[in-house]
Motif scaffolding. Structure first.
Motif, PDB file in Angstrom:
ATOM      1  N   ALA A   7       0.880  -1.238  -0.019  1.00  0.00           N
ATOM      2  CA  ALA A   7      -0.107  -0.053  -0.142  1.00  0.00           C
ATOM      3  C   ALA A   7       0.839   1.151   0.105  1.00  0.00           C
ATOM      4  CB  ALA A   7      -0.802   0.046   1.249  1.00  0.00           C
ATOM      5  N   TYR A   8       1.857   1.033   0.866  1.00  0.00           N
ATOM      6  CA  TYR A   8       2.944   2.376   1.002  1.00  0.00           C
ATOM      7  C   TYR A   8       3.597   2.633  -0.511  1.00  0.00           C
ATOM      8  CZ  TYR A   8       6.204   5.676   2.915  1.00  0.00           C
ATOM      9  OH  TYR A   8       6.871   6.919   3.372  1.00  0.00           O
ATOM     10  N   LYS A  12      -0.685   4.737  -1.691  1.00  0.00           N
ATOM     11  CA  LYS A  12      -2.203   4.681  -1.101  1.00  0.00           C
ATOM     12  C   LYS A  12      -2.432   5.163   0.265  1.00  0.00           C
ATOM     13  CE  LYS A  12      -3.938   0.781  -4.041  1.00  0.00           C
ATOM     14  NZ  LYS A  12      -4.455  -0.434  -4.275  1.00  0.00           N
ATOM     15  N   ASP A  13      -3.871   5.752   0.595  1.00  0.00           N
ATOM     16  CA  ASP A  13      -3.891   6.330   1.904  1.00  0.00           C
ATOM     17  C   ASP A  13      -3.985   5.079   2.946  1.00  0.00           C
ATOM     18  OD1 ASP A  13      -5.432   7.227   4.051  1.00  0.00           O
ATOM     19  OD2 ASP A  13      -6.474   8.576   3.016  1.00  0.00           O
ATOM     20  N   ILE A  14      -2.780   4.772   3.781  1.00  0.00           N
ATOM     21  CA  ILE A  14      -2.931   3.911   4.760  1.00  0.00           C
ATOM     22  C   ILE A  14      -3.904   3.677   5.485  1.00  0.00           C
ATOM     23  CG2 ILE A  14      -1.464   2.727   6.393  1.00  0.00           C
ATOM     24  CD1 ILE A  14      -0.360   2.566   3.584  1.00  0.00           C
ATOM     25  N   HIS A  15      -4.256   4.861   6.105  1.00  0.00           N
ATOM     26  CA  HIS A  15      -5.282   4.908   7.135  1.00  0.00           C
ATOM     27  C   HIS A  15      -6.671   4.534   6.484  1.00  0.00           C
ATOM     28  CE1 HIS A  15      -2.383   6.403   9.777  1.00  0.00           C
ATOM     29  NE2 HIS A  15      -2.341   7.637   9.056  1.00  0.00           N
ATOM     30  N   ALA A  16      -7.014   4.955   5.348  1.00  0.00           N
ATOM     31  CA  ALA A  16      -8.228   4.500   4.829  1.00  0.00           C
ATOM     32  C   ALA A  16      -8.371   3.195   4.416  1.00  0.00           C
ATOM     33  CB  ALA A  16      -8.542   5.251   3.394  1.00  0.00           C
ATOM     34  N   ILE A  17      -7.228   2.510   4.082  1.00  0.00           N
ATOM     35  CA  ILE A  17      -7.032   0.939   3.448  1.00  0.00           C
ATOM     36  C   ILE A  17      -7.237   0.324   4.918  1.00  0.00           C
ATOM     37  CG2 ILE A  17      -5.461  -0.813   3.102  1.00  0.00           C
ATOM     38  CD1 ILE A  17      -4.297   1.116   1.102  1.00  0.00           C
ATOM     39  N   THR A  18      -6.590   0.628   6.037  1.00  0.00           N
ATOM     40  CA  THR A  18      -6.882   0.031   7.310  1.00  0.00           C
ATOM     41  C   THR A  18      -8.274   0.171   7.861  1.00  0.00           C
ATOM     42  OG1 THR A  18      -4.368   0.395   8.080  1.00  0.00           O
ATOM     43  CG2 THR A  18      -6.502  -0.054   9.821  1.00  0.00           C
ATOM     44  N   ALA A  19      -8.900   1.322   7.580  1.00  0.00           N
ATOM     45  CA  ALA A  19     -10.294   1.333   7.961  1.00  0.00           C
ATOM     46  C   ALA A  19     -11.315   0.581   7.289  1.00  0.00           C
ATOM     47  CB  ALA A  19     -10.889   2.792   7.708  1.00  0.00           C
ATOM     48  N   TYR A  73      -4.714  -6.931  13.753  1.00  0.00           N
ATOM     49  CA  TYR A  73      -3.958  -7.973  13.733  1.00  0.00           C
ATOM     50  C   TYR A  73      -4.233  -9.006  12.913  1.00  0.00           C
ATOM     51  CZ  TYR A  73      -1.259  -6.059  17.721  1.00  0.00           C
ATOM     52  OH  TYR A  73      -0.231  -5.302  18.583  1.00  0.00           O
ATOM     53  N   GLN A  74      -5.392  -9.344  12.608  1.00  0.00           N
ATOM     54  CA  GLN A  74      -5.730 -10.347  11.705  1.00  0.00           C
ATOM     55  C   GLN A  74      -5.637  -9.683  10.490  1.00  0.00           C
ATOM     56  OE1 GLN A  74      -9.821 -12.028  12.482  1.00  0.00           O
ATOM     57  NE2 GLN A  74      -9.409 -12.291  14.634  1.00  0.00           N
ATOM     58  N   THR A  75      -5.813  -8.339   9.972  1.00  0.00           N
ATOM     59  CA  THR A  75      -5.703  -8.022   8.773  1.00  0.00           C
ATOM     60  C   THR A  75      -4.123  -7.829   8.520  1.00  0.00           C
ATOM     61  OG1 THR A  75      -7.647  -6.591   9.038  1.00  0.00           O
ATOM     62  CG2 THR A  75      -5.935  -5.944   7.315  1.00  0.00           C
ATOM     63  N   TYR A  76      -3.412  -7.389   9.228  1.00  0.00           N
ATOM     64  CA  TYR A  76      -1.942  -7.523   9.168  1.00  0.00           C
ATOM     65  C   TYR A  76      -1.093  -8.277  10.122  1.00  0.00           C
ATOM     66  CZ  TYR A  76      -3.387  -3.092   7.199  1.00  0.00           C
ATOM     67  OH  TYR A  76      -4.100  -1.915   6.406  1.00  0.00           O
ATOM     68  N   PRO A  77      -1.416  -9.739   9.666  1.00  0.00           N
ATOM     69  CA  PRO A  77      -0.492 -10.724  10.749  1.00  0.00           C
ATOM     70  C   PRO A  77       1.099 -10.413  11.049  1.00  0.00           C
ATOM     71  CG  PRO A  77      -1.258 -11.738   8.585  1.00  0.00           C
ATOM     72  CD  PRO A  77      -1.947 -10.165   8.630  1.00  0.00           C
ATOM     73  N   GLY A  78       1.629  -9.965   9.898  1.00  0.00           N
ATOM     74  CA  GLY A  78       3.049  -9.540   9.954  1.00  0.00           C
ATOM     75  C   GLY A  78       3.353  -8.802  11.126  1.00  0.00           C
ATOM     76  N   ILE A  79       2.286  -7.693  11.099  1.00  0.00           N
ATOM     77  CA  ILE A  79       2.676  -6.762  12.426  1.00  0.00           C
ATOM     78  C   ILE A  79       2.774  -7.524  13.734  1.00  0.00           C
ATOM     79  CG2 ILE A  79       1.801  -4.732  13.575  1.00  0.00           C
ATOM     80  CD1 ILE A  79       2.938  -4.087  10.896  1.00  0.00           C
TER      81      ILE A  79
END
Length: 209
Positions: A7-8, A12-19, A73-79
């Motif tokens: 995304a970066y 892209k808008d990281i915060h909108a993608i996370t939302a 965390y489920q969305t970004y398991p790598g984190i």
């Protein structure tokens, strides 16, 4: 996490993608409130925020906050695996470490006091990230200052504030100094994503903001 890296890279808008991913709504239907909440989660995770802390920040229940964090965390398991690895490493070594090898002793992780251990875990997650950012801006300062001297310019680096550098620049050197800042700051570290910078000019610091 590869999703965040991709995304970066695509700007892209990281915060909108996370939302979109955390709240299960199409990207183009993310509301300003959802984006704001996702931004709080994005930055809060780095600081090891608890469900209590996130609930306080967003004015929601602890149950909702815990669900936001778990969904993140489920969305970004790598984190999750990255942050857990930082805590494990700090516990085993007795210190946390930045990307450049700067260490922060972590005696809190072996404390008999539960609150101290919890604090230690938050620091173990945060110190390598914030510390590496601090290392990078210092490297950028050295690179910029060296270039200004090498090119025998009148302009000088005069102040650093967090991730910001303030320079006093001769008007006839503005274009050259801008190029130096772009090259030396974006080249200060080799990461999975490109370092980006913004530049502003003015007759005072206030104007440049």
């Amino acid at each position: 996490d590869q999703k965040l890296i991709d995304a970066y890279r695509m700007e892209k808008d990281i915060h909108a993608i996370t939302a979109s991913q955390v709240f299960h709504v199409p990207f183009d239907q993310v509301t300003p409130l959802q984006r704001r909440n996702a931004k709080a989660v994005n930055f809060g995770i780095v600081y090891g925020i608890s469900s209590f802390g996130l609930a306080e920040d967003l004015g929601i229940s602890r149950k909702e906050a815990a669900e936001y964090i778990e969904q993140y965390y489920q969305t970004y398991p790598g984190i999750r695996s990255f942050l857990e690895g930082l805590v494990t490493s700090a516990r085993e070594k007795g210190y946390s470490e930045t990307m450049y090898g700067r260490r922060r002793p972590m005696p809190e992780l072996k404390s008999s006091n539960f609150m101290q251990r919890q604090f230690g875990e938050r620091v173990a997650k945060n110190a390598p990230i914030q510390g590496t950012a601090a290392d990078i801006i210092k490297i950028a300062m050295i690179r910029v200052s060296r270039r200004l001297k090498e090119e025998k310019l009148k302009s000088r680096l005069i102040l650093q504030v967090h991730d910001e550098l303030l320079l006093e620049t001769a008007k006839d050197e503005l274009e050259k100094v801008s190029r130096i800042l772009e090259e030396e700051m974006t080249g200060a570290a080799k990461l999975a994503v490109r370092l980006e910078i913004d530049m502003h000019t003015g007759n005072s610091w206030y104007e440049a903001k």
